[in-house]
Design an enzyme around this catalytic site. Structure first.
Site, PDB file in Angstrom:
ATOM      1  N   LYS A 278       4.947  15.567 -37.150  1.00 11.40           N
ATOM      2  CA  LYS A 278       5.204  16.745 -37.294  1.00 11.40           C
ATOM      3  C   LYS A 278       5.719  17.572 -36.009  1.00 11.40           C
ATOM      4  O   LYS A 278       4.960  17.012 -34.995  1.00 11.40           O
ATOM      5  CB  LYS A 278       3.075  16.530 -37.189  1.00 11.40           C
ATOM      6  N   ASP A 283       2.260  25.984 -31.452  1.00 12.19           N
ATOM      7  CA  ASP A 283       1.590  26.690 -33.105  1.00 12.19           C
ATOM      8  C   ASP A 283       0.554  27.236 -32.227  1.00 12.19           C
ATOM      9  O   ASP A 283      -0.616  27.377 -31.744  1.00 12.19           O
ATOM     10  CB  ASP A 283       0.530  25.534 -33.457  1.00 12.19           C
ATOM     11  N   LYS A 290      -4.362  31.755 -33.645  1.00 15.23           N
ATOM     12  CA  LYS A 290      -5.554  31.252 -33.139  1.00 15.23           C
ATOM     13  C   LYS A 290      -6.208  31.812 -32.257  1.00 15.23           C
ATOM     14  O   LYS A 290      -5.913  32.911 -31.794  1.00 15.23           O
ATOM     15  CB  LYS A 290      -5.112  30.064 -32.697  1.00 15.23           C
ATOM     16  N   ASP A 301       1.821  20.045 -29.919  1.00 17.28           N
ATOM     17  CA  ASP A 301       1.750  20.016 -31.590  1.00 17.28           C
ATOM     18  C   ASP A 301       2.697  18.769 -32.272  1.00 17.28           C
ATOM     19  O   ASP A 301       3.041  18.901 -33.268  1.00 17.28           O
ATOM     20  CB  ASP A 301       1.417  21.372 -32.245  1.00 17.28           C
ATOM     21  N   ASP A 360      -2.245  29.162 -40.152  1.00 20.00           N
ATOM     22  CA  ASP A 360      -2.371  28.239 -39.489  1.00 20.00           C
ATOM     23  C   ASP A 360      -2.544  26.471 -40.281  1.00 20.00           C
ATOM     24  O   ASP A 360      -2.342  25.276 -39.241  1.00 20.00           O
ATOM     25  CB  ASP A 360      -3.480  28.396 -38.781  1.00 20.00           C
ATOM     26  N   GLU A 362      -0.353  24.522 -40.842  1.00 22.27           N
ATOM     27  CA  GLU A 362       0.978  24.583 -41.403  1.00 22.27           C
ATOM     28  C   GLU A 362       2.270  23.380 -41.029  1.00 22.27           C
ATOM     29  O   GLU A 362       3.330  22.839 -41.569  1.00 22.27           O
ATOM     30  CB  GLU A 362       2.014  25.576 -39.819  1.00 22.27           C
ATOM     31  N   ARG A 364       0.939  20.841 -43.001  1.00 19.26           N
ATOM     32  CA  ARG A 364       1.180  20.245 -43.489  1.00 19.26           C
ATOM     33  C   ARG A 364       2.336  20.852 -44.181  1.00 19.26           C
ATOM     34  O   ARG A 364       2.328  20.139 -45.912  1.00 19.26           O
ATOM     35  CB  ARG A 364      -0.044  19.844 -44.890  1.00 19.26           C
TER      36      ARG A 364
HETATM   37  N1  BES Z   1      -2.163  21.801 -35.080  1.00 19.17           N
HETATM   38  C1  BES Z   1      -3.381  22.080 -35.643  1.00 19.17           C
HETATM   39  C2  BES Z   1      -4.516  21.445 -35.538  1.00 19.17           C
HETATM   40  C3  BES Z   1      -5.263  20.928 -34.452  1.00 19.17           C
HETATM   41  C4  BES Z   1      -6.209  21.328 -33.737  1.00 19.17           C
HETATM   42  C5  BES Z   1      -4.166  19.798 -33.388  1.00 19.17           C
HETATM   43  C6  BES Z   1      -6.840  20.767 -32.650  1.00 19.17           C
HETATM   44  C7  BES Z   1      -4.855  19.479 -32.682  1.00 19.17           C
HETATM   45  C8  BES Z   1      -6.065  19.864 -31.549  1.00 19.17           C
HETATM   46  C9  BES Z   1      -2.982  22.384 -37.027  1.00 19.17           C
HETATM   47  O1  BES Z   1      -1.719  23.065 -37.258  1.00 19.17           O
HETATM   48  C10 BES Z   1      -3.858  23.488 -37.480  1.00 19.17           C
HETATM   49  O2  BES Z   1      -3.849  24.675 -37.461  1.00 19.17           O
HETATM   50  N2  BES Z   1      -4.769  23.029 -38.548  1.00 19.17           N
HETATM   51  C11 BES Z   1      -5.867  23.808 -38.620  1.00 19.17           C
HETATM   52  C12 BES Z   1      -6.057  24.158 -40.408  1.00 19.17           C
HETATM   53  C13 BES Z   1      -6.891  24.898 -41.147  1.00 19.17           C
HETATM   54  C14 BES Z   1      -6.453  26.715 -40.616  1.00 19.17           C
HETATM   55  C15 BES Z   1      -7.183  24.374 -42.036  1.00 19.17           C
HETATM   56  C16 BES Z   1      -7.090  23.726 -38.066  1.00 19.17           C
HETATM   57  O3  BES Z   1      -7.848  22.469 -37.794  1.00 19.17           O
HETATM   58  O4  BES Z   1      -7.939  24.951 -37.960  1.00 19.17           O
HETATM   59 ZN    ZN Z   2      -0.784  22.631 -36.533  1.00 18.60          ZN
HETATM   60 MN    MN Z   3      -2.091  25.030 -36.999  1.00 16.25          MN
END
Ligand code: BES
Ligand code: ZN
Ligand code: MN
Length: 511
Positions: A278, A283, A290, A301, A360, A362, A364
């Site tokens: 990834k 992000d 966020k 990220d 968010d 993104e 996947r």
């Molecule tokens: N890059 C983030 C995940 C992340 C969170 C990495 C904290 C490192 C530390 C990912 O893209 C994300 O934002 N995931 C969301 C998914 C949700 C919207 C289903 C999340 O985990 O909040």
């Molecule tokens: Zn991310």
């Molecule tokens: Mn994200």
């Protein structure tokens, strides 16, 4: 980056001249053993007195530094504790050496001499111990000073480690272990650097340029697919994420073909191992923005992608007899005027449609296209590595990588590599029941799965894009960033996962 010179000699340790001599002691042992005992005799019991007085107990990570006042040629002796012998593991030695590196630096020294530590630890070898020692010592001294103009920039760093081997066969093991340890440390530091650079520098274009530099290494070829080519291929999910940003997306492909070896065929037509990382260079969350607290950490990220780059560079330098392809879908996730919006439907490379319910989620989306591309390469294994979910942080905290997969033997080999590397994984279920959370009313699936099991639904989403290929997914969101400095883990980006991938590939090369 100044590199560390690792030397291996045979001979007596108490007559060796250096700035620091590093010895160990296990907690609860009555006397000193091996090299520590020999040096103590030369020092007329100086070290034994430290034990007797209770000043030094040998607790895990405890250190004591003494000056030798000319009693032996080495200027100082540093004793490091390895804790109780029965609890000591390979990683105990790695951690001890991380602590040693910091202590040596504090003393203003830049080199040390050491025997092999941890010979008493069950289930390990001289090779692995030397590897772990070199990794710990180098990673423990890591600092990122690229943007600092203060004195931190000139902080002394380690320039030489000298091993004194107990015999010819141990010397040979230390030599090979050091070579691997240097490669692992160098790879992990490369990742820490890439992740420390801010997103205004470390753009998708910058990562593509890094990849092209790696393309100059032996056996590596690099191709960067620009927006047009990606459109033509039909990577609608990856491009969907890129729409909100002004930075052009890059789909980066690195192919490594090593020298022929006895390992499972790496000649023409051989099936590759494909690594997918990834690579979100920042992000923001996109339109599903966020919260601003800690958002700066989202510059990391792209850790997965950085780890794939570093791994390919390392296996090329180690000349492993393997065929490995790295894929990095690289883009920002921004809320620009053309950004995707909740409810938008994207056509993925696989032909499956996805309703974007949260922009968010993104990672996947870009991985869906990266994985579908990977299946076209007829791989014998696909491994993806990603800072994928906040749910992984909640479930596993700081000390375990989330592991998922569809084939037992591949999962076990990855887990084993993680154990050896001190980068442990924990398996989570990939049960089909969870898919009901990903159903969409209007498309083949949606990109979020609601409240429960967020790390699982993300992995299950990915599983829909790997076809029948043996596949493992590593969620490193829990471990890629550390809130505090540990023995050999830096505060901020840790690079965790890199040495796991490298260890896995080293093991594969020897299989
Ligand atoms: N890059 C983030 C995940 C992340 C969170 C990495 C904290 C490192 C530390 C990912 O893209 C994300 O934002 N995931 C969301 C998914 C949700 C919207 C289903 C999340 O985990 O909040
Ligand atoms: Zn991310
Ligand atoms: Mn994200």
């Amino acid at each position: 980056m100044a590199s560390v010179d690792v030397q291996v000699k045979q001979g007596r340790i108490e007559t060796e001249a250096d700035e620091v001599l590093v010895l160990h002691h296990y907690e609860g042992e009555a006397g000193l053993h091996d090299e520590a005992a020999t040096v103590d005799r030369a020092l007329k019991g100086l070290l034994r007195d430290l034990l007797k007085s209770g000043e030094f107990e040998g607790k895990n990570g405890q250190t004591v530094l003494v000056h030798t006042h000319g009693k032996i040629p080495a200027k100082r002796v540093l004793l490091v504790g390895l804790g109780r012998k029965k609890d000591a593991k390979l990683d105990t030695v790695r951690q001890a050496m991380g602590t040693v590196a910091k202590r040596v630096r504090q003393a203003g020294a830049r080199s040390f001499t050491t025997p092999l530590h941890g010979r008493a630890i069950a289930g390990t070898t001289g090779l692995l111990l030397a590897q772990a020692m070199v990794e710990g010592a180098i990673l423990g001294g890591y600092q990122f000073t690229a943007y600092r103009s203060d004195q931190a920039k000139d902080a002394k760093s380690l320039t030489r480690i000298r091993f004194i081997a107990a015999g010819a066969s141990e010397a040979a093991q230390i030599r090979e272990g050091s070579r691997r340890g240097l490669a692992g440390a160098e790879a992990a530091m490369f990742v820490r650097d890439l992740c420390n650079h801010p997103s205004n520098v470390m753009t998708p274009s910058c990562i593509a340029a890094e990849a092209k530099r790696i393309g100059k290494e032996r056996g590596v070829t690099v191709k960067v697919l620009e927006q047009r080519a990606v459109e033509k291929l039909g990577m609608g999910a990856f491009l969907g994420v890129a729409r909100g940003s002004h930075e052009p997306p890059k789909f980066i492909i690195l192919e490594y073909r090593g020298p022929a070896g006895r390992a499972s065929g790496n000649g023409r037509g051989s099936r590759p191992i494909v690594l997918v990382g990834k690579t979100i260079t920042f992000d923001t969350g996109g339109i599903s923005l966020k919260p601003s607290e800690n958002m700066e950490q989202m510059k990391a990220d792209m850790t997965g992608g950085a780890e794939v780059l570093a791994t390919i560079r390392a296996i090329s330098r180690l000349k492993l007899p393997l065929h490995v392809i790295g894929l990095l879908p690289a883009t920002e996730n921004m809320p620009g005027g053309r950004a995707i919006k909740p409810g938008d439907i994207l056509m993925t490379l696989s032909g499956k449609t996805v309703e974007v319910q949260n922009t968010d989620a993104e990672g996947r989306l870009i991985l869906a296209d990266g994985l579908a591309y990977a299946t076209r390469l007829k791989p014998k294994a696909i491994i993806d590595i990603a800072t994928l979910t906040g749910a992984c942080v909640v479930a596993l905290g700081q000390f375990a990588i989330g592991l998922f997969g569809n084939e037992e033997s591949l999962k076990r080999r990855i887990q084993q590599a993680g154990l050896t590397a001190g980068e442990r994984t924990w398996e989570m279920p990939l049960w089909e029941e969870y898919f009901e959370q990903l159903r969409s009313d209007v498309a083949d699936m949606r990109n979020i799965g609601g409240r429960g099991g967020g790390m699982i639904t993300a992995a299950l989403f990915l599983s829909k894009f790997v076809g029948d290929c043996p596949w493992v997914h590593l969620d490193i969101a829990s471990t890629d960033w550390s809130e505090r400095e540990r023995a050999y883990v830096s505060k901020g980006p840790t690079g965790i996962g890199t040495r796991l991938l490298l260890q896995y590939l080293m093991n594969e090369a020897a299989r």
